[in-house]
Design a protein around this motif. Structure first.
Motif, PDB file in Angstrom:
ATOM      1  N   ALA A   1      -5.078 -15.112 -34.498  1.00 14.92           N
ATOM      2  CA  ALA A   1      -6.098 -15.874 -35.220  1.00 14.92           C
ATOM      3  C   ALA A   1      -6.639 -15.079 -36.395  1.00 14.92           C
ATOM      4  N   GLY A   2      -6.614 -13.746 -36.257  1.00 15.82           N
ATOM      5  CA  GLY A   2      -7.080 -12.890 -37.350  1.00 15.82           C
ATOM      6  C   GLY A   2      -6.085 -12.735 -38.471  1.00 15.82           C
ATOM      7  N   GLY A   3      -4.882 -13.287 -38.322  1.00 16.64           N
ATOM      8  CA  GLY A   3      -3.911 -13.285 -39.403  1.00 16.64           C
ATOM      9  C   GLY A   3      -3.046 -12.053 -39.496  1.00 16.64           C
ATOM     10  N   LEU A   4      -3.162 -11.111 -38.556  1.00 20.88           N
ATOM     11  CA  LEU A   4      -2.368  -9.882 -38.614  1.00 20.88           C
ATOM     12  C   LEU A   4      -1.008 -10.036 -37.940  1.00 20.88           C
ATOM     13  N   ALA A   5      -0.884 -10.944 -37.002  1.00 25.98           N
ATOM     14  CA  ALA A   5       0.349 -11.085 -36.231  1.00 25.98           C
ATOM     15  C   ALA A   5       0.675 -12.556 -36.047  1.00 25.98           C
ATOM     16  N   GLU A   6       1.920 -12.814 -35.649  1.00 32.43           N
ATOM     17  CA  GLU A   6       2.360 -14.184 -35.441  1.00 32.43           C
ATOM     18  C   GLU A   6       2.335 -14.581 -33.969  1.00 32.43           C
ATOM     19  N   SER A   7       2.491 -13.616 -33.076  1.00 29.86           N
ATOM     20  CA  SER A   7       2.429 -13.911 -31.648  1.00 29.86           C
ATOM     21  C   SER A   7       2.121 -12.643 -30.877  1.00 29.86           C
ATOM     22  N   VAL A   8       1.597 -12.808 -29.668  1.00 32.19           N
ATOM     23  CA  VAL A   8       1.287 -11.688 -28.786  1.00 32.19           C
ATOM     24  C   VAL A   8       1.712 -12.058 -27.372  1.00 32.19           C
ATOM     25  N   GLY A   9       1.857 -11.055 -26.530  1.00 31.68           N
ATOM     26  CA  GLY A   9       2.172 -11.290 -25.131  1.00 31.68           C
ATOM     27  C   GLY A   9       1.719 -10.121 -24.291  1.00 31.68           C
ATOM     28  N   VAL A  10       1.357 -10.394 -23.050  1.00 30.86           N
ATOM     29  CA  VAL A  10       0.914  -9.352 -22.125  1.00 30.86           C
ATOM     30  C   VAL A  10       1.608  -9.581 -20.791  1.00 30.86           C
ATOM     31  N   GLY A  11       1.954  -8.501 -20.105  1.00 31.08           N
ATOM     32  CA  GLY A  11       2.590  -8.623 -18.798  1.00 31.08           C
ATOM     33  C   GLY A  11       2.179  -7.494 -17.881  1.00 31.08           C
ATOM     34  N   ALA A  12       1.875  -7.814 -16.622  1.00 30.09           N
ATOM     35  CA  ALA A  12       1.521  -6.809 -15.623  1.00 30.09           C
ATOM     36  C   ALA A  12       2.558  -6.847 -14.506  1.00 30.09           C
ATOM     37  N   ASP A  13       3.331  -5.760 -14.352  1.00 23.86           N
ATOM     38  CA  ASP A  13       4.300  -5.685 -13.264  1.00 23.86           C
ATOM     39  C   ASP A  13       3.585  -5.803 -11.924  1.00 23.86           C
ATOM     40  N   ALA A  14       4.238  -6.416 -10.963  1.00 24.54           N
ATOM     41  CA  ALA A  14       3.747  -6.488  -9.577  1.00 24.54           C
ATOM     42  C   ALA A  14       4.943  -6.205  -8.687  1.00 24.54           C
ATOM     43  N   LEU A  15       5.264  -4.907  -8.525  1.00 25.73           N
ATOM     44  CA  LEU A  15       6.511  -4.483  -7.911  1.00 25.73           C
ATOM     45  C   LEU A  15       6.273  -3.638  -6.674  1.00 25.73           C
ATOM     46  N   ARG A  16       7.343  -3.256  -6.012  1.00 21.05           N
ATOM     47  CA  ARG A  16       7.262  -2.437  -4.807  1.00 21.05           C
ATOM     48  C   ARG A  16       6.692  -1.050  -5.115  1.00 21.05           C
ATOM     49  N   ASP A  17       7.099  -0.479  -6.259  1.00 22.40           N
ATOM     50  CA  ASP A  17       6.642   0.836  -6.686  1.00 22.40           C
ATOM     51  C   ASP A  17       5.809   0.688  -7.954  1.00 22.40           C
ATOM     52  N   PRO A  18       5.095   1.744  -8.377  1.00 24.98           N
ATOM     53  CA  PRO A  18       4.269   1.635  -9.591  1.00 24.98           C
ATOM     54  C   PRO A  18       5.056   1.127 -10.787  1.00 24.98           C
ATOM     55  N   GLY A  19       4.454   0.164 -11.508  1.00 25.90           N
ATOM     56  CA  GLY A  19       5.129  -0.455 -12.643  1.00 25.90           C
ATOM     57  C   GLY A  19       4.396  -0.215 -13.943  1.00 25.90           C
ATOM     58  N   LEU A  20       4.514  -1.192 -14.863  1.00 25.99           N
ATOM     59  CA  LEU A  20       3.917  -1.061 -16.190  1.00 25.99           C
ATOM     60  C   LEU A  20       3.036  -2.270 -16.501  1.00 25.99           C
TER      61      LEU A  20
END
Length: 926
Positions: free
Chosen positions: A320-339
């Motif tokens: 909305a601020g005009g700096l980027a065209e798209s964004v995305g966020v993701g939180a791993d939910a795995l057996r071991d520590p993720g990202l």
């Protein structure tokens, strides 16, 4: 066959789980079997050999989905073995001594099947109309290939090029390339850092003996969980599972144990990928705990607070601020520590330094701007809605449990859902400050520091400890057992025409039925405009429809999103050149309010300037990003060559540069004028399927839509067959490891032609899936392509005159192999044209087509589309029933005669696109 790696997404959205009623009575256990826990309609059993079985009966849909989950993925690969789990996934479709041609057997029975390999698990799944014989066959197949798959050297050699081509197709994606580099940089030791597709050298050089050893190590009953969901009888199904699997012996050798833990990161890391492309991408990732840790739930809420569109913090600050065209966020939910990761896409000339600064400030500056209770409540509502909507879709249950199974226990899905309800703003702010720190960041830069700032990711408890005392919630009530046959669909559907004084009026198809969770699907199309009135207004018509949900009826885009979330409704309100549309998936209690809101948005758009500029930027960047993509360039060349329309015609094909020029030049007032001059709802079709009261809805629809007349009356633009001379072109796309082939020939064909059913069957035999002539030749025998298929397009119109049909073939391959693909394609086209089809091919094709059509009618969304098309073309469901009967009546003679009339291999135009220059260089120079 599988997506080699999945980008991180919130667990609440990644797991599509449906819930059902509990078993009516206890299940008698086969000899040696034991019963485990039951949660919300799903019950666990275990055979004596260690195989876990999850049964989820649901009578409301006439389908069954089976998913066999092996707890082995790329994280279980050692040095020299990368990509082995994924390679085995391919090999298990090559056959056993008992089942030689698995794809052919699947296709013969009309089974929708596939397999996927991920970080922690490999899944083999099949979906089909409920049928005990088919279920028994699939169970026997899975038990057979669990231990008896050939894993032959000849099959490995033929499949190698296919796997390499799958690898190359992923290398064309800038986002996937960057994502893989970020993961590999973030992890020093844990195998979550290696790509599921594997290293090219490992995949190409793997000894067959080592691959067989890997298969014997991991493919065993005590490392597998079998999930069966749908219209099943639990007693009979468990007995059938035991008949097929009980005899599969549990190996004496225990499963290997993995004990590598990723050490705390000790400073910022950075990686830069330089390739040809037209987008700038940024990604920032942070180490976070495994799914069983208490911090996983607030991290999932933080994911939504930051990444939701349009209300998320990153969208507001960057897009909305005009700096980027798209964004995305993701939180791993795995057996071991993720990202926990966030990504940003910018135009090629975008200010990446400023965007990076703002991105990191949003992620790592939450301490200065804490997340509010209102943000947390809104995020939890969206996640809650996603869970509740998933409960109504039992067909996804078998696949939805894969990740929790791999993480340690399928019940983690429910426990995680419940943990989300307890998350508050304090917890979200705490995890943000704990994990989103520069020293725990992988953007790719390493700088020495006198005072290292390290984040110790806490050890998560095992699944058994985390689930101690957990019982889950009450199961959701099921709907009625519904027969989706054409005759019953027609009998249950009320067809109404509202005379609006415009054209053919407003036609309604209302199919009330009791659904799980009271769901209802609403689909509306409103018609306007003709060829003359639309000339010169194509861009305005396209963009006007895209603006309808970006502000209107006194609401901002964010408020519209929040309002539909509050109504527990998935909504789409849009429009195109000759129609506007509304699509809703909602509940009985919310239907009236959701329809009213959608009608307001359709009629009262605000066309906000900021959203228009955002939409225009995104469209421009999207078009620019296609300049060097093989599929886009080949598609544009084909479209231009086959375009029958004169300059200025509304349907004329436009080049990328012409489309860009239109979008750059268009003004917001042109969109407003298009809506004012064309839009109306007095002519069109509305189809509603699910749990609703028809009389109440009819009154509402008449009040909302009947009086709004379009500015220009609707008249369909006629389309006719045009002969097009064949041409062949090679299009150079530098630095693209994957190439494409697209071929097409025009055919005079409409859906009501006598030859139509025969040609559909012929196309199914030619290129309808992996088990087809093109699939057998180009993928399975020659090993040239990961994906190849054909399409038959038939025209349709109310007056039965439009006949602009076409036959096309598509394939991907390494650029140096595209000439071989073309030769093979032309040989198969000629073989079909001259030799026709065989009796066994036709028998299996008809069986597969009829089964697919039957299963499609089990989906409310598909039924709504069918009913809407019937309204538009003045048909009933008898048209579908008649088409089924025509398929059943096909003979080899009738199909071969139709092929001779319509298939002319010499008429096909062929377009090849790829990095041919690189493919012509000697290997040492690459």
């Amino acid at each position: 066959m599988s997506a080699p790696h999945r980008l991180a997404v919130p667990l609440a959205l990644a797991l599509s789980l449906a819930l059902a009623g509990v078993h009516a009575e206890p299940v008698r256990l086969p000899q040696g079997a034991s019963a485990g826990p039951c949660v919300e309609g799903i019950c666990e059993y275990r055979l004596g050999n260690g195989l876990r079985v999850l049964l989820f009966p649901d009578a409301s849909r006439p389908t069954v989905t089976l998913n066999l989950v092996y707890a082995v993925g790329s994280a279980q690969e050692n040095y020299g073995e990368t990509g082995m789990a994924h390679l085995l996934e391919h090999m298990l479709f090559k056959g056993t001594p008992t089942n030689r041609d698995i794809p052919a057997q699947m296709k013969k029975r009309g089974i929708d099947y596939n397999a996927t390999t991920t970080l922690d698990h490999t899944d083999y799944y099949a979906s089909f109309p409920a049928d005990e014989a088919t279920l028994d066959w699939v169970l026997a197949l899975e038990a057979d290939r669990m231990v008896h798959s050939d894993i032959a050297k000849a099959d490995l050699d033929s499949e190698m090029t296919v796997v390499r081509n799958e690898m190359e197709s992923g290398e064309n994606s800038p986002l996937r390339a960057l994502y893989e580099r970020v993961r590999s940089t973030a992890y020093l030791w844990h195998h979550y850092g290696q790509s599921t597709i594997g290293a090219r050298s490992d995949v190409e050089a793997v000894p067959i003996e080592r691959l067989r050893g890997y298969y014997r190590t991991w493919y065993r009953p005590d490392n597998a969980t079998l999930v069966i969901a749908g219209r099943i009888d639990p007693q009979r199904t468990l007995a059938a599972v035991a008949r097929s699997f009980a005899a599969v012996a549990k190996p004496a050798q225990p499963l290997p144990a993995f004990y590598t833990r990723e050490p705390a990161q000790d400073g910022e890391r950075e990686v830069t990928v330089r390739r040809v492309g037209d987008l700038r991408l940024l990604m920032s990732a942070y180490h976070t705990p495994a799914i069983t840790h208490a911090d996983a739930a607030p991290l999932a809420v933080l994911d939504d607070v930051l990444g939701h569109i349009p209300g998320g913090r990153l969208h507001k600050a960057l897009v909305a601020g005009g700096l980027a065209e798209s964004v995305g966020v993701g939180a791993d939910a795995l057996r071991d520590p993720g990202l926990f990761s966030a990504q940003v896409a910018l135009a090629k000339d975008g200010d990446s330094a400023k965007a990076q600064q703002l991105l990191l400030a949003q992620l790592e500056g939450i301490g200065a701007q804490p997340v509010s209770a209102a943000e947390v409540d809104a995020a939890k509502q969206r996640i809650r809605n996603a869970y509740e909507q998933a409960y109504t879709n039992v067909s996804g249950v078998a696949m939805g449990l894969s990740d929790p199974i791999a993480a340690g226990d399928w019940r983690l899905y429910f426990q995680f859902r419940d943990a989300l309800e307890k998350v508050d703003a304090d917890a979200v702010n705490r995890v943000a400050k704990t994990y989103l720190r520069a020293s725990n960041r992988t953007l790719g830069r390493f700088e020495p520091s006198d005072k290292p700032d390290r984040v110790e990711v806490p050890q998560a408890p095992d699944a058994a400890s985390a689930l101690k005392g957990y019982v889950g919630k009450a199961a959701v009530d099921a709907g009625e057992q519904f027969d989706p046959s054409p005759a019953n669909l027609q009998a249950r559907t009320q067809t109404v025409t509202i005379d609006t004084g415009v054209g053919r009026g407003l036609k309604l198809a209302l199919l009330p039925k009791k659904n799980r969770g009271g769901t209802v699907t609403f689909s509306a199309n409103f018609r306007f405009g003709d060829e003359a009135s639309l000339r010169g207004r194509e861009a305005a018509g396209s963009l006007a429809g895209s603006m309808l949900m970006r502000g209107g009826a006194g609401l901002s885009r964010e408020q519209i999103d929040a309002r539909f979330e509050a109504l527990k409704t998935t909504a789409r309100v849009g429009g195109g050149l000759q129609s506007a549309s509304i699509g809703l998936h909602t509940r009985r209690e919310q239907l009236a309010d959701a329809v009213a809101l959608a009608a307001q948005l359709l009629r009262q758009p605000a066309f906000p300037e900021t959203e228009f500029e955002q939409l225009r930027r995104q469209a421009i960047v999207g078009l620019e990003s296609q300049r060097r993509e093989p599929d886009a360039l080949a598609g544009q060349a084909l479209a231009k060559h086959f375009d029958p329309w004169p300059a200025g015609h509304p349907l004329r094909a436009r080049s990328l540069d012409e489309s860009l020029a239109q979008i750059k030049a268009i003004k917001l007032d042109e969109l407003r004028a298009f809506h004012r001059d064309f839009y109306g709802s007095a002519e069109g079709e509305i189809a509603v399927v699910g749990d609703f009261d028809p009389e109440t809805l009819k009154r509402q629809l008449q009040a909302l839509f009947a009086a709004w007349k379009p500015g220009h009356a609707f008249a369909p633009i006629a389309t006719h067959y045009t002969a097009v001379a064949p041409e062949q072109r090679r299009l150079e796309t530098p630095d693209k490891a994957n190439g494409v082939l697209i071929a097409r020939a025009n055919v005079a064909l409409k859906e009501t032609d006598a030859d139509y059913p025969a040609l559909v069957a012929a196309n199914y035999i030619l290129g309808g899936g992996m088990k087809s002539r093109l699939g057998d030749r180009i993928r399975r025998k020659d090993g040239l392509s990961y994906g190849v298929g054909s399409d038959l397009d038939a025209d349709s119109s109310r007056d039965g005159r439009d006949d602009a049909g076409s036959w096309s073939v598509q394939a991907i391959a390494a650029p140096q192999n595209l000439d071989k693909v073309e030769r093979a394609m032309r040989e198969e086209l000629t073989r079909l044209a001259e030799g026709g089809v065989a009796a066994d091919e036709l028998r299996d094709a008809v069986s597969g087509l009829l089964t697919q059509r039957e299963q499609a009618r089990a989906s409310d969304a598909t039924v709504a589309v069918l009913l809407s098309r019937n309204l538009f073309f003045d048909r009933t469901m008898q048209f579908s029933a008649d088409l089924d009967a025509k398929f059943k009546a096909l003979t080899v003679e009738s199909v071969n005669a139709a092929i001779k009339r319509s298939l002319k291999p010499q008429d096909f135009s062929v377009y090849l696109a790829g990095d041919f220059a690189a493919g012509d260089k000697p290997a040492a120079a690459k």
